[in-house]
Design an enzyme around this catalytic site. Sequence first.
Site, PDB file in Angstrom:
ATOM      1  N   CYS A  96      15.059  -4.430  -4.043  1.00  0.00           N
ATOM      2  CA  CYS A  96      15.878  -3.499  -4.823  1.00  0.00           C
ATOM      3  C   CYS A  96      15.019  -2.549  -5.644  1.00  0.00           C
ATOM      4  O   CYS A  96      15.035  -2.613  -6.887  1.00  0.00           O
ATOM      5  CB  CYS A  96      16.806  -4.284  -5.741  1.00  0.00           C
ATOM      6  SG  CYS A  96      17.397  -5.774  -4.974  1.00  0.00           S
TER       7      CYS A  96
ATOM      8  N   ARG B 185       0.793  -1.233   0.000  1.00  0.00           N
ATOM      9  CA  ARG B 185       0.000   0.000   0.000  1.00  0.00           C
ATOM     10  C   ARG B 185       0.833   1.295   0.000  1.00  0.00           C
ATOM     11  O   ARG B 185       0.509   2.222  -0.746  1.00  0.00           O
ATOM     12  CB  ARG B 185      -1.017   0.001   1.138  1.00  0.00           C
ATOM     13  CG  ARG B 185      -1.981  -1.206   1.086  1.00  0.00           C
ATOM     14  CD  ARG B 185      -3.180  -1.066   2.020  1.00  0.00           C
ATOM     15  NE  ARG B 185      -4.077  -0.032   1.552  1.00  0.00           N
ATOM     16  CZ  ARG B 185      -4.143   1.161   2.041  1.00  0.00           C
ATOM     17  NH1 ARG B 185      -3.394   1.495   3.066  1.00  0.00           N
ATOM     18  NH2 ARG B 185      -4.946   2.053   1.528  1.00  0.00           N
TER      19      ARG B 185
ATOM     20  N   TYR C 197      -0.026   3.326  -3.276  1.00  0.00           N
ATOM     21  CA  TYR C 197      -0.974   4.436  -3.079  1.00  0.00           C
ATOM     22  C   TYR C 197      -0.379   5.567  -2.241  1.00  0.00           C
ATOM     23  O   TYR C 197      -1.124   6.431  -1.780  1.00  0.00           O
ATOM     24  CB  TYR C 197      -2.222   3.961  -2.334  1.00  0.00           C
ATOM     25  CG  TYR C 197      -2.843   2.696  -2.844  1.00  0.00           C
ATOM     26  CD1 TYR C 197      -3.531   2.674  -4.056  1.00  0.00           C
ATOM     27  CD2 TYR C 197      -2.773   1.520  -2.105  1.00  0.00           C
ATOM     28  CE1 TYR C 197      -4.121   1.500  -4.503  1.00  0.00           C
ATOM     29  CE2 TYR C 197      -3.360   0.351  -2.551  1.00  0.00           C
ATOM     30  CZ  TYR C 197      -4.029   0.350  -3.758  1.00  0.00           C
ATOM     31  OH  TYR C 197      -4.615  -0.809  -4.200  1.00  0.00           O
TER      32      TYR C 197
HETATM   33  N1  LLP Z   1     -17.412  -3.274  -3.633  1.00  0.00           N
HETATM   34  C1  LLP Z   1     -16.754  -3.100  -4.784  1.00  0.00           C
HETATM   35  C2  LLP Z   1     -17.481  -3.183  -6.045  1.00  0.00           C
HETATM   36  C3  LLP Z   1     -15.380  -2.814  -4.769  1.00  0.00           C
HETATM   37  O1  LLP Z   1     -14.740  -2.611  -5.904  1.00  0.00           O
HETATM   38  C4  LLP Z   1     -14.690  -2.731  -3.541  1.00  0.00           C
HETATM   39  C5  LLP Z   1     -13.254  -2.447  -3.471  1.00  0.00           C
HETATM   40  C6  LLP Z   1     -15.429  -2.949  -2.358  1.00  0.00           C
HETATM   41  C7  LLP Z   1     -16.779  -3.205  -2.447  1.00  0.00           C
HETATM   42  C8  LLP Z   1     -14.790  -2.899  -1.014  1.00  0.00           C
HETATM   43  O2  LLP Z   1     -14.244  -1.634  -0.766  1.00  0.00           O
HETATM   44  P1  LLP Z   1     -13.810  -1.217   0.725  1.00  0.00           P
HETATM   45  O3  LLP Z   1     -15.058  -1.253   1.578  1.00  0.00           O
HETATM   46  O4  LLP Z   1     -12.822  -2.182   1.221  1.00  0.00           O
HETATM   47  O5  LLP Z   1     -13.267   0.130   0.569  1.00  0.00           O
HETATM   48  N2  LLP Z   1      -6.325  -2.031  -2.651  1.00  0.00           N
HETATM   49  C9  LLP Z   1      -6.887  -0.743  -2.315  1.00  0.00           C
HETATM   50  C10 LLP Z   1      -8.384  -0.754  -2.231  1.00  0.00           C
HETATM   51  C11 LLP Z   1      -9.051  -1.287  -3.481  1.00  0.00           C
HETATM   52  C12 LLP Z   1     -10.534  -1.357  -3.386  1.00  0.00           C
HETATM   53  C13 LLP Z   1     -11.110  -2.090  -4.534  1.00  0.00           C
HETATM   54  N3  LLP Z   1     -12.513  -2.263  -4.482  1.00  0.00           N
HETATM   55  C14 LLP Z   1      -6.225  -0.254  -1.023  1.00  0.00           C
HETATM   56  O6  LLP Z   1      -5.353  -0.934  -0.503  1.00  0.00           O
HETATM   57  O7  LLP Z   1      -6.539   0.833  -0.541  1.00  0.00           O
END
Ligand code: LLP
Length: 425
Positions: A354, A325, A329
């Site tokens: 690296c 992360r 990000y």
């Molecule tokens: N529903 C859909 C259609 C989604 O695309 C996502 C997340 C969620 C629910 C769940 O989202 P949450 O409640 O966890 O925010 N890897 C990134 C976050 C990617 C989110 C992708 N979609 C990070 O580490 O911040």
Amino acid sequence: MHDFRYIRGRLYCEGVAVESLAHQYGTPLYVYSARTLRDHFHKLDRALAPLDHLVCYAVKANSNLSILRLLAKEGAGFDIVSGGELYRVRQAGAKTRQCIFAGVGKTRAEIEQALRAGILAFNVESEEELQIIDQTARRLRKRAPISIRVNPGVDAGTHKKITTGTKANKFGMPLRQVRRLYQKAARMKNIDLRGIQTHIGSQITSVAPFVHAVRKMLPLVREMRRKHGLTFFSIGGGLGIVYRPALESGQRRWWAGSRLDIMTAQTYAAALLPLLEPLGMKILLEPGRFISGNAGILVTEVLYVKKTPARNFVIVDAAMNDLIRPAFYDAYHEIVPLRKKGAMFSADVVGPICESGDFFAHDRRIARVRSGDKLALLSAGAYGFTMASNYNTRPRAAEVLVDGQKFRLIRRREALPDLLKNEMI
Ligand code: LLP
């Protein structure tokens, strides 16, 4: 808020000293709190109690079988995005009837797998996908339950890599094309129109974008329900968590249970209930991070402290392959020592890979650690292990679940032969 706190100068997860886990299982190590997971699920579930609703935990945030099992036992449904995640939730013993299948690129094989499993609904994201689902259902002599994902054209104001609700994103159907797609779907014999869905992004820390999106959707939701007899409205996930308590709250000792002024389950529900209650439809949610984010930490050992004229580098044994992360990000994760220390210094906390992108913090005030000390990267329970890779042929970390005084290994550390087992010379 969560169950990681100092007791007599040592970091605990619930009733267990994190250091003892690090000794037993080695580092890098993910440690999760069962109590925090349950607590966050129920906070949201309770806040929405006035509605007929189902909280579908987004499996992508943390998909360890034990965590899925724990949430299934608490009554969670699941939001899945691949055949792999469907396989996981079934192995965890969850009810497939409570699973919704999202994603812009479901393959025919995945569609077939989900139809056979009997999921709650597919969230359809394009006309072509709809056709493939209809065809596959016909071949299997089934009716496919679907909802259509609507892109409401709302900017949630979050990081560009996790914003999904603007017109420039690949997700969902633009508002203007939705009616036509429902009409088309209504004529398909093997499609069963069940619901409508939207999701605007992730790590959203204020209610305003959610309110905005739901308001924008309401007339369409009412119209589509009237015309097509829809029974549910999924408002997606995206509820943000506190990553940077000291900065966000102006308080330093956040682990002592400080009160924070960001969106909570209560404020989220308070803003949305007045809009959703009058609809009289079942409401689905897809939170991932809100449930597991603050329920996990990544424990790492300091390998070396390297002092240069420009910087202090704290080189740790975890890397971007374990928690991507920050690299991906520019995400902030609080870094605290397992044994509290008085002295502080400014340092870059970096991994052994690296690449300059392999860092956890730049120029951060942290405890003045030495080689052999251990640190915890906080709020690593969501999108931590699930985004881990074997880059640099590094085995993926072990995972431990703590529940009160008890703890259990829920994923063994990968061994070197595991890394090569699918390769041939
Ligand atoms: N529903 C859909 C259609 C989604 O695309 C996502 C997340 C969620 C629910 C769940 O989202 P949450 O409640 O966890 O925010 N890897 C990134 C976050 C990617 C989110 C992708 N979609 C990070 O580490 O911040």
